[in-house]
Design a protein around this motif. Structure first.
Motif, short mmCIF file in Angstrom:
data_model
loop_
_atom_site.label_atom_id
_atom_site.label_comp_id
_atom_site.label_asym_id
_atom_site.label_seq_id
_atom_site.Cartn_x
_atom_site.Cartn_y
_atom_site.Cartn_z
N TYR A 103 111.16 46.51 16.65
CA TYR A 103 111.87 45.73 15.63
C TYR A 103 111.37 44.29 15.57
O TYR A 103 111.22 43.73 14.49
CB TYR A 103 113.38 45.77 15.88
N LYS A 104 111.13 43.69 16.71
CA LYS A 104 110.60 42.33 16.72
C LYS A 104 109.23 42.31 16.04
O LYS A 104 108.92 41.41 15.28
CB LYS A 104 110.50 41.80 18.16
N ALA B 226 118.84 59.81 10.77
CA ALA B 226 118.48 59.46 9.40
C ALA B 226 119.36 58.36 8.81
O ALA B 226 118.88 57.53 8.04
CB ALA B 226 118.54 60.70 8.52
N TYR B 227 120.63 58.35 9.16
CA TYR B 227 121.56 57.38 8.56
C TYR B 227 121.58 56.04 9.28
O TYR B 227 122.26 55.12 8.84
CB TYR B 227 122.98 57.96 8.54
N ASN B 228 120.89 55.91 10.39
CA ASN B 228 120.95 54.68 11.18
C ASN B 228 119.57 54.04 11.31
O ASN B 228 118.77 54.47 12.14
CB ASN B 228 121.53 54.97 12.56
N PRO B 229 119.29 52.99 10.53
CA PRO B 229 117.97 52.35 10.60
C PRO B 229 117.79 51.43 11.81
O PRO B 229 116.74 50.85 11.99
CB PRO B 229 117.92 51.54 9.30
N PHE B 230 118.82 51.32 12.66
CA PHE B 230 118.77 50.35 13.76
C PHE B 230 118.34 50.94 15.10
O PHE B 230 118.19 50.21 16.07
CB PHE B 230 120.12 49.65 13.89
N ILE B 231 118.15 52.25 15.16
CA ILE B 231 117.66 52.86 16.39
C ILE B 231 116.42 53.67 16.02
O ILE B 231 116.51 54.70 15.36
CB ILE B 231 118.71 53.76 17.06
N GLY B 232 115.27 53.16 16.44
CA GLY B 232 114.01 53.83 16.15
C GLY B 232 113.35 54.32 17.43
O GLY B 232 113.47 53.69 18.48
N ILE B 233 112.69 55.46 17.33
CA ILE B 233 112.08 56.09 18.50
C ILE B 233 110.75 56.74 18.13
O ILE B 233 110.43 56.91 16.96
CB ILE B 233 113.01 57.16 19.11
N GLU C 79 105.54 49.47 25.23
CA GLU C 79 106.56 50.49 25.05
C GLU C 79 107.25 50.44 23.70
O GLU C 79 108.14 51.23 23.42
CB GLU C 79 107.60 50.36 26.17
N ARG C 80 106.84 49.51 22.84
CA ARG C 80 107.46 49.38 21.51
C ARG C 80 106.36 49.39 20.46
O ARG C 80 105.38 48.67 20.57
CB ARG C 80 108.28 48.10 21.42
N PHE C 81 106.58 50.22 19.43
CA PHE C 81 105.58 50.39 18.39
C PHE C 81 106.22 50.47 17.01
O PHE C 81 107.31 51.00 16.86
CB PHE C 81 104.80 51.70 18.61
N LEU C 82 105.49 49.95 16.03
CA LEU C 82 105.78 50.23 14.63
C LEU C 82 105.06 51.54 14.30
O LEU C 82 104.14 51.95 15.01
CB LEU C 82 105.23 49.11 13.74
N CYS C 83 105.41 52.17 13.21
CA CYS C 83 104.78 53.46 12.86
C CYS C 83 103.27 53.31 12.70
O CYS C 83 102.49 54.08 13.28
CB CYS C 83 105.41 54.04 11.60
#
Length: 182
Positions: free
Chosen positions: A110-111, A51-58, A126-130
């Motif tokens: 992120y890109k 929750a506190y780290n916006p730089f690692i999304g999964i 392998e990478r997605f936005l919500c």
């Protein structure tokens, strides 16, 4: 005859990324999730690992009392019920099972986030936005086609899906979290 539904959950969390999207795109909703059930117990999306780290999304299972949602007393949102065929529902479940079984290989795009702000197409398996993830599941299951590159789909675009609005307002009132109450 049994009816089948998927639930698109649009929210507007009070985060820096959400504020950035609102600033550049003037959108009401900035996060999208997909649920297999109306209770939203099986709700999935791409969001912060911690929750506190916006730089690692999964890719993750989301709940209103965990992650970034946990910090909100008010969480503006809309729950959309999308009627689907049995085959479409089963296709969506298979895709979600694939994401769940291989969750470690999927990351936040992120890109793609930067490209969506610039309205440029970029795709990754392998990478997605919500919102890209929600649209991917719906599109690959032959439920909806918005005629737009999946990485350019924002939560606001999902409002165009034919659906019934089952709730709109503060999701914390519909799904209260006892640990949040004083």
């Amino acid at each position: 005859m049994q009816k089948y539904y998927l639930y698109v959950v649009l929210t507007s969390p009070n985060t820096a990324i959400s504020k950035l999207i609102k600033l550049f795109k003037n959108d009401n909703y900035t996060h999208a999730s997909l649920s297999l059930d109306k209770s939203l117990h099986n709700m999935y999306s791409f969001s912060r690992k911690k929750a506190y780290n916006p730089f690692i999304g999964i890719f993750k299972h989301e709940e209103f009392d965990k992650g970034i949602f946990r910090f909100h007393r008010d969480l503006p949102g809309r729950i959309m019920q999308v009627e689907v065929s049995k085959e479409q529902y089963e296709n969506a479940v298979k895709l979600l099972d694939k994401f769940t079984a291989n969750s470690e290989m999927y990351k936040y795009n992120y890109k793609g986030f930067l490209y969506i702000l610039l309205n440029k197409e970029i795709l990754s398996d392998e990478r997605f936005l919500c919102s890209e993830f929600v649209y991917y599941i719906l599109n690959e299951s032959y439920i909806v086609d918005l005629n737009i590159s999946r990485n350019l789909v924002r939560p606001e675009n999902l409002l165009d899906i034919e659906s019934e609005i089952v709730y709109e307002g503060n999701l914390k009132e519909m799904y209260p979290v006892t640990s949040m109450r004083s």
